[in-house]
Write an enzyme that holds these catalytic residues in place. Sequence first.
Site, PDB file in Angstrom:
ATOM      1  N   LYS A 259       0.839  -1.200   0.000  1.00 58.96           N
ATOM      2  CA  LYS A 259       0.000   0.000   0.000  1.00 58.96           C
ATOM      3  C   LYS A 259       0.877   1.253   0.000  1.00 58.96           C
ATOM      4  CE  LYS A 259      -3.175   2.621   3.036  1.00 58.96           C
ATOM      5  NZ  LYS A 259      -4.091   2.576   4.205  1.00 58.96           N
ATOM      6  N   ASP A 264      -2.644  10.219   3.871  1.00 56.03           N
ATOM      7  CA  ASP A 264      -4.036   9.818   4.054  1.00 56.03           C
ATOM      8  C   ASP A 264      -4.765  10.811   4.952  1.00 56.03           C
ATOM      9  OD1 ASP A 264      -6.443   8.534   4.248  1.00 56.03           O
ATOM     10  OD2 ASP A 264      -5.710   6.860   5.478  1.00 56.03           O
ATOM     11  N   LYS A 271     -10.204  12.734   8.414  1.00 54.61           N
ATOM     12  CA  LYS A 271      -9.724  12.335   9.726  1.00 54.61           C
ATOM     13  C   LYS A 271      -9.647  13.543  10.651  1.00 54.61           C
ATOM     14  CE  LYS A 271      -6.584   8.599   8.253  1.00 54.61           C
ATOM     15  NZ  LYS A 271      -7.210   7.487   8.973  1.00 54.61           N
ATOM     16  N   ASP A 282       1.561   6.262   5.746  1.00 53.97           N
ATOM     17  CA  ASP A 282       0.587   5.365   5.121  1.00 53.97           C
ATOM     18  C   ASP A 282       1.095   4.764   3.801  1.00 53.97           C
ATOM     19  OD1 ASP A 282      -1.809   4.146   5.710  1.00 53.97           O
ATOM     20  OD2 ASP A 282      -3.018   5.543   4.531  1.00 53.97           O
ATOM     21  N   GLU A 343      -9.394   3.716   2.120  1.00 53.15           N
ATOM     22  CA  GLU A 343      -8.862   3.882   0.768  1.00 53.15           C
ATOM     23  C   GLU A 343      -7.803   2.859   0.409  1.00 53.15           C
ATOM     24  OE1 GLU A 343      -7.647   5.389   3.326  1.00 53.15           O
ATOM     25  OE2 GLU A 343      -5.521   5.007   2.990  1.00 53.15           O
ATOM     26  N   ARG A 345      -7.557  -0.291   0.862  1.00 53.42           N
ATOM     27  CA  ARG A 345      -8.084  -1.523   0.241  1.00 53.42           C
ATOM     28  C   ARG A 345      -8.479  -1.289  -1.206  1.00 53.42           C
ATOM     29  NH1 ARG A 345     -12.543  -2.008   4.857  1.00 53.42           N
ATOM     30  NH2 ARG A 345     -10.831  -0.979   5.940  1.00 53.42           N
TER      31      ARG A 345
HETATM   32  N1  BES Z   1      -4.292   4.421   6.988  1.00 56.78           N
HETATM   33  C1  BES Z   1      -5.414   4.098   7.791  1.00 56.78           C
HETATM   34  C2  BES Z   1      -5.136   3.041   8.843  1.00 56.78           C
HETATM   35  C3  BES Z   1      -4.192   3.429   9.937  1.00 56.78           C
HETATM   36  C4  BES Z   1      -4.685   3.854  11.146  1.00 56.78           C
HETATM   37  C5  BES Z   1      -2.842   3.292   9.791  1.00 56.78           C
HETATM   38  C6  BES Z   1      -3.829   4.157  12.172  1.00 56.78           C
HETATM   39  C7  BES Z   1      -1.971   3.613  10.809  1.00 56.78           C
HETATM   40  C8  BES Z   1      -2.465   4.036  12.014  1.00 56.78           C
HETATM   41  C9  BES Z   1      -6.527   3.568   6.889  1.00 56.78           C
HETATM   42  O1  BES Z   1      -6.573   4.062   5.605  1.00 56.78           O
HETATM   43  C10 BES Z   1      -7.815   3.939   7.542  1.00 56.78           C
HETATM   44  O2  BES Z   1      -8.085   5.084   7.618  1.00 56.78           O
HETATM   45  N2  BES Z   1      -8.565   2.947   7.997  1.00 56.78           N
HETATM   46  C11 BES Z   1      -9.799   3.168   8.629  1.00 56.78           C
HETATM   47  C12 BES Z   1     -10.786   2.173   8.082  1.00 56.78           C
HETATM   48  C13 BES Z   1     -12.208   2.490   8.429  1.00 56.78           C
HETATM   49  C14 BES Z   1     -12.647   3.755   7.722  1.00 56.78           C
HETATM   50  C15 BES Z   1     -13.072   1.326   8.010  1.00 56.78           C
HETATM   51  C16 BES Z   1      -9.612   2.991  10.121  1.00 56.78           C
HETATM   52  O3  BES Z   1      -8.790   2.165  10.531  1.00 56.78           O
HETATM   53  O4  BES Z   1     -10.243   3.713  10.877  1.00 56.78           O
HETATM   54 ZN    ZN Z   2      -4.811   4.719   4.837  1.00 50.89          ZN
HETATM   55 MN    MN Z   3      -7.625   5.876   5.483  1.00 47.38          MN
END
Ligand code: BES
Ligand code: ZN
Ligand code: MN
Length: 490
Positions: A259, A264, A271, A282, A343, A345
């Site tokens: 990835k 992000d 966020k 990310d 995103e 995925r």
């Molecule tokens: N890049 C994040 C995941 C992440 C979170 C990485 C904390 C490192 C530290 C990912 O893209 C994300 O935002 N995931 C969401 C998924 C949700 C929207 C289903 C998450 O984990 O909240």
């Molecule tokens: Zn992400």
């Molecule tokens: Mn994300």
Amino acid sequence: MAKTITVRLVGKEVKRADFFAVPCFERTPPDTSNLPPRVARAARSAAVRRGFTGRPGQTSHTRGAAPDAPTVVLFGMGKARLYGRSGLHKYLNRAVAEAARGGFRTPVVRLPDHEASYGTDSAESAVRRLALSRYRFDEFRKPGRHPVGFRQVRIAVAAEAEEAFRAVSTRAQITAEGVATTRDLANTPPNEAYPEAMAERAVQIAKARGIQATIMGPKEMERKGMGGILAVGRGSRKGPRMVTLEWGDGKERISLVGKGVTFDTGGISIKPSPAMDEMKFDKSGACTVMGIASAAAALDLPYRFRAYLPFAENMPDGDAYRPGDIVRCYNDKTVEILNTDAEGRMLLADALALAFEDGADCIIDYATLTGACVVALGSSGAGLFSFDDGLAAQLLAAAEGAGENLWRLPLWREFREEMKGAHADLRNTGSRWGGASTAAAFLSYFVGRRGWAHLDIAGPAYVGRGDKGTFGATGYGVALTIAWLHNRAL
Ligand code: BES
Ligand code: ZN
Ligand code: MN
């Protein structure tokens, strides 16, 4: 690669050393076999100095009378029965830090005589950690602020352990360089590490190792129907890229996917501000794959490798993808976007489908995919997802050997059910629960059931500003993967 120091094995005949680190467990004499006699003598006298008991954290300094006598520092190791891999790593860091602080230029570190130092796995991780012990990310600082006195550390071990160290040293050193490459790439700030820039860096690294590289831009992705990565990339002025790498000879075709979200923000599902800067990490999955590629090519590991690195920046914008959109991915599956922050995925969907179509025997992907995985496992280890028990067992064993925490999490049918869409084949988020597993289940729709493993490295890929340890990328995953590939080729 200037970020690692060279680690060499020495014996009794060691020439021109100005510093010796010698370990000493509680209530035992220091480990001095295979050291020059005068160093051994100095260590023994330091060990009986008043107040020194060998407790962890204690040190005792001595210097011989001769003008050319090296400084010998004894390090308390605590109780031998409590000592393990983490004790070894702490000791190595203390020893190197002490040598650097004293301004020494030719340090020798004697490893502790203990089984936790001396297997081939421990030897590999000891050499690798030493090689990385002076890593810092200072490209963006005024030059000359942090002089490093030495570019090489010599290690001494008991005679019977020398063979293990000889066997692993090249691999450990090259793995360390791969880790440093990954850390440098992942630490690069998002204003400099936008998708095109990352793609160019990938090509540079590839060139240096004789790896074939191609870059796909938005137009070509459009033609190929890579709707996932294009959807995520739409919100940014900096268009997405897909890099593919190809190298190596061998029967098995191994494909690595990472990835590469260069930043992000969450997109329209934005966020919160606190710690958002950490979302520069990310792209760690792609950076991990670049470090692995660099090391695997240097070691000439006997596989036909391919790597797929989708890069995109997830930003909110008038043209950004939105919740409610339906996106068609490379394998023609459609996805309802419920949250633009899911995103990663979407990028991986296209990249995994491409890897699967190319006919890999084995696909491993690396992604900072979910916060839920960090909630489940903490930040020290990654989640492993696979339908393939044999592959999972190999990866877990390799991780254990390399000293990287990895824990298997489930991919139950219920999770796959949860990811089916209402108006499209799939949806990009599940319910509140089991977020790491629903994300992995989503990915599983883009690959076959056998020969695929997904590593959610959201926790261990970097140390956050509020966490214990040094802020920044860790290079997690490079060592376990090189160990896995090495073992698998035996
Ligand atoms: N890049 C994040 C995941 C992440 C979170 C990485 C904390 C490192 C530290 C990912 O893209 C994300 O935002 N995931 C969401 C998924 C949700 C929207 C289903 C998450 O984990 O909240
Ligand atoms: Zn992400
Ligand atoms: Mn994300």
